[in-house]
Design an enzyme around this catalytic site. Structure first.
Site, PDB file in Angstrom:
ATOM      1  N   ASP A   5       0.787  -1.250   0.000  1.00 54.61           N
ATOM      2  CA  ASP A   5       0.000   0.000   0.000  1.00 54.61           C
ATOM      3  C   ASP A   5       0.822   1.305   0.000  1.00 54.61           C
ATOM      4  OD1 ASP A   5      -1.858  -2.013   0.308  1.00 54.61           O
ATOM      5  OD2 ASP A   5      -2.787  -1.223   2.120  1.00 54.61           O
TER       6      ASP A   5
ATOM      7  N   HIS B 122     -10.713   0.813  -2.562  1.00 60.00           N
ATOM      8  CA  HIS B 122     -12.078   0.791  -2.020  1.00 60.00           C
ATOM      9  C   HIS B 122     -13.105   1.462  -2.943  1.00 60.00           C
ATOM     10  CE1 HIS B 122     -10.489  -0.512   1.805  1.00 60.00           C
ATOM     11  NE2 HIS B 122      -9.831   0.604   2.024  1.00 60.00           N
TER      12      HIS B 122
ATOM     13  N   CYS C 211      -1.813  -2.630   7.632  1.00 59.05           N
ATOM     14  CA  CYS C 211      -1.685  -3.534   6.491  1.00 59.05           C
ATOM     15  C   CYS C 211      -0.367  -4.288   6.451  1.00 59.05           C
ATOM     16  CB  CYS C 211      -1.977  -2.775   5.208  1.00 59.05           C
ATOM     17  SG  CYS C 211      -3.719  -2.277   5.184  1.00 59.05           S
TER      18      CYS C 211
ATOM     19  N   LYS D   9      -7.146  -4.934  -2.944  1.00 57.58           N
ATOM     20  CA  LYS D   9      -7.919  -5.430  -1.797  1.00 57.58           C
ATOM     21  C   LYS D   9      -8.845  -4.344  -1.273  1.00 57.58           C
ATOM     22  CE  LYS D   9      -4.121  -4.185   1.275  1.00 57.58           C
ATOM     23  NZ  LYS D   9      -4.823  -3.202   2.127  1.00 57.58           N
TER      24      LYS D   9
ATOM     25  N   HIS E 144     -17.587   2.376   0.801  1.00 58.05           N
ATOM     26  CA  HIS E 144     -16.993   1.321   1.638  1.00 58.05           C
ATOM     27  C   HIS E 144     -17.334   1.507   3.121  1.00 58.05           C
ATOM     28  CE1 HIS E 144     -13.772  -1.320   3.285  1.00 58.05           C
ATOM     29  NE2 HIS E 144     -14.214  -2.050   2.292  1.00 58.05           N
TER      30      HIS E 144
ATOM     31  N   ASP F 205      -4.579  -0.822  -1.732  1.00 56.63           N
ATOM     32  CA  ASP F 205      -5.879  -0.656  -1.084  1.00 56.63           C
ATOM     33  C   ASP F 205      -6.778  -0.010  -2.141  1.00 56.63           C
ATOM     34  OD1 ASP F 205      -6.925  -1.200   1.521  1.00 56.63           O
ATOM     35  OD2 ASP F 205      -6.937   0.939   2.028  1.00 56.63           O
TER      36      ASP F 205
ATOM     37  N   HIS G  49     -10.453   6.997   1.845  1.00 59.41           N
ATOM     38  CA  HIS G  49      -9.083   6.846   1.322  1.00 59.41           C
ATOM     39  C   HIS G  49      -9.049   5.797   0.230  1.00 59.41           C
ATOM     40  CE1 HIS G  49      -9.437   3.622   4.290  1.00 59.41           C
ATOM     41  NE2 HIS G  49      -8.548   2.974   3.551  1.00 59.41           N
TER      42      HIS G  49
HETATM   43  C1  VGL Z   1      -4.602   0.718   5.761  1.00 56.57           C
HETATM   44  C2  VGL Z   1      -6.148   1.590   7.197  1.00 56.57           C
HETATM   45  C3  VGL Z   1      -7.139   1.440   6.256  1.00 56.57           C
HETATM   46  C4  VGL Z   1      -3.170   0.351   5.508  1.00 56.57           C
HETATM   47  C5  VGL Z   1      -5.584   0.551   4.811  1.00 56.57           C
HETATM   48  O1  VGL Z   1      -2.766   0.264   4.324  1.00 56.57           O
HETATM   49  O2  VGL Z   1      -2.440   0.150   6.503  1.00 56.57           O
HETATM   50  N1  VGL Z   1      -4.894   1.241   6.948  1.00 56.57           N
HETATM   51  N2  VGL Z   1      -6.840   0.918   5.064  1.00 56.57           N
HETATM   52 ZN    ZN Z   2      -8.282   0.935   3.524  1.00 54.94          ZN
END
Ligand code: VGL
Ligand code: ZN
Length: 201
Positions: free
Chosen positions: A8, A48, A151, A106, A52, A46, A81
């Protein structure tokens, strides 16, 4: 076979992004420089939908960073995000992706969050990463990226539980919460994950 997973490294997790990880940008030069030490480099993203359920904005009277129950599990409510196709969801332009063999997205299912690059938080949907790594005869998995306490942590935990020899590169990640990070590192150590510095790869 040794694989590096870039977790990510997206604009929304970098300074200026909607869920910025403090000093997250400091890892990018390092992440670029260590890629050549690996047989295989893959990335997660990530990704979404706008509606979401991990977004506070999609719940009535809920604040960002409040914790609710979602499918019986604790769920932190995040700022919006990494919405699919937006600039915030794109990889940092400073990240070298030339050697990235495959990208695993994801968090696409509206009702389930997905921290790990392997499965969603309910462990029902696979991203395909496990089968891919196994098909490439990967035995050792190294994780880096953002965020250290979400993550990257869950990706390392799943990798270890799936039977990969797993390494967590501390200087190639940054956390959202120091408290959550300390608990995460303790858990990884207990599981047998090797916690190391990039200089020791
Ligand atoms: C993440 C919070 C929400 C991450 C992703 O990549 O750590 N944290 N979505
Ligand atoms: Zn996320």
């Amino acid at each position: 076979m040794r694989a590096l997973i870039l977790v990510d490294i997206q604009n929304d997790f970098l300074p200026g992004g909607s869920l910025a990880v403090e000093q997250g940008d400091e890892i990018i030069t390092l992440v670029n420089s260590i890629q050549s030490k690996f047989d295989l480099v893959v990335a997660s993203q990530d990704w979404h939908p706008e509606n979401h359920s991990s977004f506070a904005s999609n719940h009535k009277n809920k604040e960002v960073f409040e914790v609710i129950k979602l499918n019986g599990q604790d769920q932190v409510l995040w700022p919006n995000h990494c919405v699919q196709g937006t600039d915030g969801a794109a990889f940092s332009s400073a990240l070298n992706t030339d050697n990235v063999a495959a990208i695993f997205r994801k968090g696409m299912h509206k009702k389930v969050d997905s921290y790990s690059a392997f499965f969603d938080n309910n462990k029902t949907q696979h991203t395909g990463l496990e089968a891919y790594l196994k098909s490439m005869q990967v035995t050792d998995v190294y994780v880096c990226g953002l965020a250290a306490d979400y993550c990257v942590y869950f990706t390392a935990k799943d990798a270890q539980n799936l039977g990969f020899k797993t390494y967590y590169i501390t200087d190639a990640t940054r956390y959202i919460s120091e408290v959550v990070y300390n608990t995460a590192l303790l858990d990884l150590k207990q599981l047998g994950v090797t916690i190391l510095n990039s200089a020791d790869i």
